[in-house]
Enzyme design. Structure first.
Site, PDB file in Angstrom:
ATOM      1  N   ASP A 142       3.563   3.108  -3.438  1.00  0.00           N
ATOM      2  CA  ASP A 142       2.646   1.969  -3.561  1.00  0.00           C
ATOM      3  C   ASP A 142       1.183   2.348  -3.392  1.00  0.00           C
ATOM      4  OD1 ASP A 142       2.826   2.405  -0.657  1.00  0.00           O
ATOM      5  OD2 ASP A 142       1.582   0.608  -0.600  1.00  0.00           O
ATOM      6  N   ASP A 185       5.968   3.223   4.078  1.00  0.00           N
ATOM      7  CA  ASP A 185       5.048   2.118   4.373  1.00  0.00           C
ATOM      8  C   ASP A 185       4.681   1.327   3.129  1.00  0.00           C
ATOM      9  OD1 ASP A 185       4.711   2.322   7.191  1.00  0.00           O
ATOM     10  OD2 ASP A 185       3.519   4.129   6.889  1.00  0.00           O
ATOM     11  N   SER A 219      -1.809   3.129   2.228  1.00  0.00           N
ATOM     12  CA  SER A 219      -1.889   1.715   1.886  1.00  0.00           C
ATOM     13  C   SER A 219      -2.738   0.926   2.884  1.00  0.00           C
ATOM     14  CB  SER A 219      -0.497   1.117   1.752  1.00  0.00           C
ATOM     15  OG  SER A 219       0.436   1.799   2.544  1.00  0.00           O
ATOM     16  N   ASP A 263       8.671   6.412  -0.842  1.00  0.00           N
ATOM     17  CA  ASP A 263       7.644   6.165   0.172  1.00  0.00           C
ATOM     18  C   ASP A 263       8.183   5.130   1.165  1.00  0.00           C
ATOM     19  OD1 ASP A 263       5.012   5.930   1.386  1.00  0.00           O
ATOM     20  OD2 ASP A 263       4.849   4.028   0.292  1.00  0.00           O
TER      21      ASP A 263
HETATM   22 MG    MG Z   1       2.877   3.420   1.192  1.00  0.00          MG
END
Ligand code: MG
Length: 243
Positions: free
Chosen positions: A204, A9, A169, A7
């Site tokens: 995340d 970001d 996120s 990933d």
């Molecule tokens: Mg992310």
């Protein structure tokens, strides 16, 4: 063969979106024999910028699982897809133009702000993107990102109109009927034609959860938890565990 989906970001990229902090991790993964596949909500143009910075030649997955871009000549066989400027593209999501029409219909009702009704200056303020990367983020092909809203309930209305709404996120992403896991599976089945594949991922956000479901070993940075993913405290720790 080892394949790792990464990933961008808030995983490889921090607040300033610089490719530098993750450079060492990417280089170490390449040295350890991993095929490094970006799998992000970012656009093709944005991912091409990071692929150049990190000298990646692998396929990549754009706009939250909406399409798999395979550079010409990467696989020793031709995948089934759409030919596009040096890539074979496997499209899984919805065209941007269609998504924007639906968003434009409900934007006033919920006070939605997204790329399609924002100026570059507004996007910079919402995202913190550096000025030079803003035009790349506007090159949307398969998804929209909602930065702000004033009314609740827009998610249900968009879903009733056939779109998928995913929390990343920081923002809310609107896509067709796909996710990062679906796109990863498509690519993994191509890799499996070359031999046995061990698959890994690092993410995340909630938009990474479908990806955690389909790989052999999943890792998560930050505070979220997922039954199939192991929490790690830093990018260095990932290397200690799998490098
Ligand atoms: Mg992310």
């Amino acid at each position: 063969m080892k394949v790792i989906f990464l990933d961008l970001d808030r995983t490889l990229l921090g607040e300033d979106y610089s490719p530098e902090p993750a450079r060492e991790l990417i280089d170490s993964l390449k040295k350890a024999g991993f095929e490094v596949v970006l799998n992000s909500s970012k656009t093709r143009a944005e991912q091409e910028y990071y692929r150049r910075a990190w000298k990646l030649r692998e396929p990549f997955i754009v706009e939250n699982g909406s399409a798999v871009f395979i550079p010409d000549g990467y696989f020793p066989f031709e995948a089934n897809g759409v030919r596009m400027e040096g890539y074979m593209v496997i499209e899984l999501g919805e065209r941007y133009e269609k998504i924007k029409v639906v968003l434009d219909e409900v934007s006033d009702k919920y006070g939605l702000k997204y790329y399609g009704n924002s100026t570059p200056e507004e996007v910079m303020a919402f995202t913190g993107l550096p000025e030079k990367l803003v035009p790349l983020a506007f090159e949307r092909e398969y998804s929209e990102t909602i930065f702000r809203w004033s009314g609740e309930g827009f998610e249900g209305e968009l879903e009733a109109k056939g779109l998928r709404v995913v929390r990343g996120s920081r923002f809310v992403n609107v896509i067709g009927n796909t996710d990062k896991g679906k796109a990863a599976l498509v690519l993994l089945s191509l890799y499996s034609r070359l031999g046995k594949v061990e698959s890994y991922t690092l993410g995340d956000g909630e938009n990474d959860f479908p990806l955690f479901e389909v790989v052999d070993r999943a890792f998560i940075v930050g505070g979220l938890r997922h039954p199939k993913a192991k929490n790690i405290s830093s990018l260095d720790e990932l290397l200690e565990v799998i490098g």
